[in-house]
Design an enzyme around this catalytic site. Structure first.
Site, PDB file in Angstrom:
ATOM      1  N   GLY A  16      -6.322  15.894  -5.477  1.00 52.03           N
ATOM      2  CA  GLY A  16      -7.320  15.260  -4.601  1.00 52.03           C
ATOM      3  C   GLY A  16      -6.894  15.370  -3.139  1.00 52.03           C
ATOM      4  O   GLY A  16      -5.808  15.849  -2.822  1.00 52.03           O
ATOM      5  N   GLU A 211       4.338 -12.477   2.826  1.00 49.81           N
ATOM      6  CA  GLU A 211       3.060 -12.949   3.351  1.00 49.81           C
ATOM      7  C   GLU A 211       2.575 -14.131   2.533  1.00 49.81           C
ATOM      8  O   GLU A 211       3.081 -14.393   1.435  1.00 49.81           O
ATOM      9  CB  GLU A 211       2.019 -11.819   3.406  1.00 49.81           C
ATOM     10  N   HIS A 248      -5.518  -8.517   1.477  1.00 51.11           N
ATOM     11  CA  HIS A 248      -4.866  -8.308   0.183  1.00 51.11           C
ATOM     12  C   HIS A 248      -5.408  -9.318  -0.833  1.00 51.11           C
ATOM     13  O   HIS A 248      -5.564 -10.501  -0.506  1.00 51.11           O
ATOM     14  CB  HIS A 248      -3.359  -8.512   0.278  1.00 51.11           C
TER      15      HIS A 248
END
Lengths: 285, 363
Positions: A16, A211, A248
Site C-alpha cells: 500500500g 497522557e 486518542h
C-alpha cells in the site's frame, strides 16, 4: 520489545501507499525486512522485498520471522493479527487506529495464548537509534534520534517525537523508543515497557511520556519503586476537559479516573520527577 | 455511541431478557393514554444519562391524570445538557430484590468483564464504595465465552449469558442492567438498561448506527465532525492546530502554563494530516480566537503537507490574526521553507516559545 538489527521483520500491508513509503524508510535505516504480505501479489517483489500471501507463508518459506508490523485498515486488523500470531512471531506491532474494541480483545487473547507480545494498537512503533526501527517514527531524522542512553516510553507518536527532539537538542541520545500506543487496551503497558528498559544494558535513565486516561501510569508506580534507573515524566492533558475523548480513544478522564492530578501525584510519590513542559524533560535528567 | 433506555430495552427484549410492558410517548396525552392501558406506571425521561431519578426525570403515577401532569413536568426538562423529548411509560413491577448486572470492556484484563451485585439500584461507583463485598467480578476469555456455573444462581446465569451474547452482537463497550429485579412472584425483570456501543465498530453495526442518541455538540464541533476532524470547542481565546492527540493536548497544556487559555482542541494527525486547510478554517470560525498557535511535529504526518494546507487556507481566508508556528519532524525543511516564502514568517524552534508568543498576542 526493543527492536534489534538482527530481528527478521515482516511488513503486513507492505504494498500500500503508506506501507511502501515506510518500508523503504525502514530498509534504508537498516531494519532487516525479510518479507511483505499481500495475498494478491504473492510471489512478486516490491521495493526489493519478496511478497508473500500471509505471514504464515512468509515464515514457512523464510524459516521463521521475529517481528511483524501491520499497515492494515481497522476492519481487516483482527484477521491480519491472527495470521501473524499463528505464524509464531515474537513481537507484533499494531499501528492501526480505530480497531473495534472487541477485535482488540480477541487479538490480545490470541497473542497471550501463543506467547506473542503485541505493541499497540495505535502505536507509532519502536526505534532503536543506529540499529533498526519498526513503524512510522522519523528515526532517520538526526535531529530527533541518535544513539544514546535514554530509554523513552510514549503513548503518543507526535509528542514522543517532540520529546526525542528536545533530548537530542540537549545533547542526549536514546537507547530505545517504545511507542506503546494511544488505545485504551494495549498489549504493552507502561509497566511492561519500564521492565524492558530496566533490563536493557544500554539504558541509563528513562523518560515516560504519559497522557490522561486509564490508570497505566498509576499502575506503574509499583514497579517504578523497584527500579535502579531514574525516571523523568511529562504527562499530557492537564488542560483537557473531563468526559471528552482527546483524540486518542484512551485519552479520556471519567470522574477522577485517569485525571492528570491522579497520575502526577502517583508518579511523584514513587520518586518520578514530573515536569510541566516537554522542554523541561532534558533538564530534569 | 450511547443509547436511550427505550432503544436498549428493545434489544434486551429481542435477546430474550424480560422487560416491563411499556410505551414510548412524545406528549402528555399519549402518556395519559398509555397509563390508562398499563395501570400504575413509571414515567421516565429518555436521555442517554444516568441519574435521571435524582434530577426528577422519573415519576411514579397511579392514573392517567397524574401521568399527564408528570409528562408535562418532565418533557422539555434539561437533564445533563439534553432536552427531554420522549418519555418511556412503563408498568410498575412488584419488586422483591434489586440486583445489578453488566458486561463491559475491561482495560486492566484487556477482556470482557461481567459484573454482578446483589446491591442493585445504586450506581457502580456507589456499590464499589459502599458494598464492595456484594460485587462478583467474572473475567471472560473472549475466545471461549463466559464460565458462569457455580458463580451465579441458575436464572441469573441464564440472563447474564443472554446479556453477554447481546454485548458481543452489538459491539458494546458497556451493557448494564440496573436495577435488575427479582419479582415478588418470582422471575427476573430488567427495570433499567444502559448501552454504549464502540464508535470504532459502527461501520459493522448499520442497524444500530442510526438509533443512537444524538451527541451533544456545539455548532463548530458538528462542523468539525462533518469534515472528519476531531475538534473540541473550549472557552479560551488561543486557537490551536496541531498534529497527533498527544502533541495537541500538550499544546493546550503549555498555553495554560504560559497563562493563556486554549480556544479548541483540534488534531490533524493520523490520516487527517491532509486536512489542514479545512482545519484552519474551523479554528478561525470561532469568533473568540485572538491568536493562533500551529504546532507540528511530524512522525507519520508530513509537516510539509500540513504546512501547505495551512498556507492555502491562510491565503484564501486572509485572516487578520497573529499566527505562530513551530514545525519539526518528517518534512520539516520543506515546511519551514514554505512558511518563510509564502507567509514571510519564521517558525519558532521551540514550541514553548511559539506558544508564549501566541498567548502574549491574545492578551
Amino acid at each position: 520489545m526493543i527492536v534489534r538489527a538482527a530481528d527478521r521483520v515482516v511488513v503486513q500491508g507492505m504494498t500500500g501507499r503508506q506501507g511502501s513509503f515506510w518500508t523503504e524508510k525502514m530498509l534504508a535505516y537498516g531494519t532487516r525486512i525479510v518479507g511483505g504480505v499481500n495475498p494478491k501479489r504473492a510471489g512478486q517483489t516490491h521495493v526489493g522485498v519478496p511478497v508473500f500471501a500471509s505471514v504464515r507463508d512468509a515464515a514457512q518459506k523464510l524459516g521463521g520471522a521475529d517481528v511483524s508490523v501491520m499497515f492494515i485498515p481497522p476492519a481487516a486488523a483482527l484477521a491480519a493479527a491472527e495470521d501473524a500470531i499463528g505464524a509464531g512471531v515474537r513481537l507484533l506491532v499494531v499501528l492501526t487506529e480505530h480497531i473495534p474494541a472487541h477485535d482488540v480483545m480477541r487479538m490480545h487473547a490470541a497473542a497471550a495464548a501463543a506467547g506473542c507480545r503485541i505493541v499497540g494498537p495505535n502505536t507509532a512503533g519502536l526505534v532503536t537509534p543506529g540499529e533498526a526501527f519498526v513503524g512510522i517514527m522519523p528515526a532517520f531524522n538526526p535531529r530527533v534520534f541518535r544513539p544514546g542512553k535514554i530509554g523513552v516510553i510514549s503513548r503518543s507518536g507526535s509528542l514522543g517525537t517532540l520529546v526525542c527532539l528536545n533530548l537530542v537538542d540537549a545533547g542526549y541520545g536514546q537507547s530505545a523508543f517504545i511507542g506503546i500506543g494511544g488505545d485504551p487496551m494495549l498489549g504493552t503497558t507502561v509497566t511492561d515497557a519500564l521492565r524492558a528498559l530496566e533490563a536493557d544494558e544500554r539504558t541509563a535513565a528513562i523518560v515516560l511520556v504519559g497522557e490522561i486516561g486509564g490508570t497505566m501510569e498509576e499502575d506503574a508506580t509499583e514497579i517504578i519503586r523497584t527500579l535502579r534507573k531514574p525516571v523523568v515524566s511529562f504527562i499530557a492533558g492537564r488542560a483537557s476537559p473531563p468526559g471528552k475523548k482527546m483524540g486518542h480513544a484512551g485519552a479520556i478522564v471519567m470522574g477522577s479516573r485517569g485525571s492528570y492530578a491522579s497520575k502526577r501525584r502517583a508518579l511523584e510519590s514513587a520518586g518520578v520527577r514530573v515536569v510541566d513542559t516537554p522542554a523541561a524533560v532534558a533538564g530534569a535528567l | 455511541m450511547d443509547f436511550e433506555e427505550a432503544e436498549a430495552k428493545n434489544l434486551l427484549r429481542q435477546a430474550g431478557i424480560p422487560v416491563p410492558p411499556g410505551e414510548l410517548c412524545r406528549d402528555a396525552d399519549s402518556a395519559a393514554a398509555a397509563v390508562g392501558r398499563l395501570g400504575r406506571s413509571a414515567v421516565k425521561a429518555q436521555v442517554p444519562s444516568g441519574k435521571r431519578g435524582r434530577t426528577g426525570g422519573i415519576r411514579l403515577v397511579d392514573d392517567p391524570e397524574q401521568a399527564r401532569s408528570a409528562a408535562r413536568a418532565i418533557l422539555g426538562m434539561d437533564i445533563a445538557g439534553t432536552r427531554v423529548e420522549r418519555l418511556l411509560v412503563e408498568k410498575c413491577a412488584s419488586i422483591a430484590q434489586e440486583l445489578y448486572a453488566a458486561v463491559l470492556n475491561d482495560a486492566a484484563t484487556r477482556a470482557p468483564m461481567i459484573l454482578f451485585s446483589t446491591a442493585g439500584g445504586m450506581d457502580i461507583e456507589e456499590i464499589a464504595a459502599q458494598k464492595p463485598g456484594s460485587m462478583v467480578r467474572i473475567p471472560v476469555d473472549i475466545a471461549r465465552g463466559p464460565a458462569l456455573s457455580g458463580k451465579l444462581d441458575e436464572d441469573v446465569a441464564d440472563l447474564v449469558s443472554r446479556l453477554y451474547s447481546l454485548y458481543l452482537q452489538t459491539d458494546a463497550e458497556l451493557l448494564e442492567v440496573n436495577p435488575l429485579v427479582r419479582l415478588q412472584g418470582g422471575g427476573l425483570l430488567a427495570l433499567d438498561c444502559k448501552l454504549s456501543v464502540d464508535d470504532a465498530a459502527l461501520f459493522r453495526q448499520p442497524a444500530l448506527a442510526g438509533k443512537g442518541a444524538r451527541e451533544k455538540l456545539t455548532d463548530l464541533e458538528r462542523r468539525g465532525r462533518g469534515l472528519g476532524l476531531k475538534y473540541i470547542e473550549l472557552p479560551g481565546d488561543v486557537g490551536v492546530l496541531a498534529n497527533g492527540a498527544g502533541l495537541t493536548m500538550t499544546t493546550m497544556d503549555v498555553i495554560e502554563h504560559c497563562g493563556g487559555a486554549p480556544a479548541n482542541f483540534l488534531e490533524i494527525g493520523g490520516d487527517a494530516y491532509t486536512k489542514a486547510e479545512g482545519a484552519l478554517g474551523l479554528v478561525l470560525a470561532n469568533p473568540r480566537v485572538k491568536s493562533i498557535i500551529i504546532n507540528f511535529c511530524g512522525a507519520f504526518a508530513r509537516t510539509d503537507v500540513m504546512a501547505g494546507g495551512v498556507i492555502e487556507a491562510w491565503e484564501k481566508l486572509k485572516p487578520g490574526l497573529p499566527v505562530f508556528f513551530s514545525v519539526h519532524g518528517t518534512g520539516e525543511e520543506e515546511a519551514v521553507e514554505l512558511i518563510k516564502q509564502r507567509l514571510k514568517m519564521e517558525p519558532y524552534d521551540r514550541m514553548e516559545d511559539a506558544v508564549r508568543a501566541a498567548v502574549e498576542a491574545a492578551k
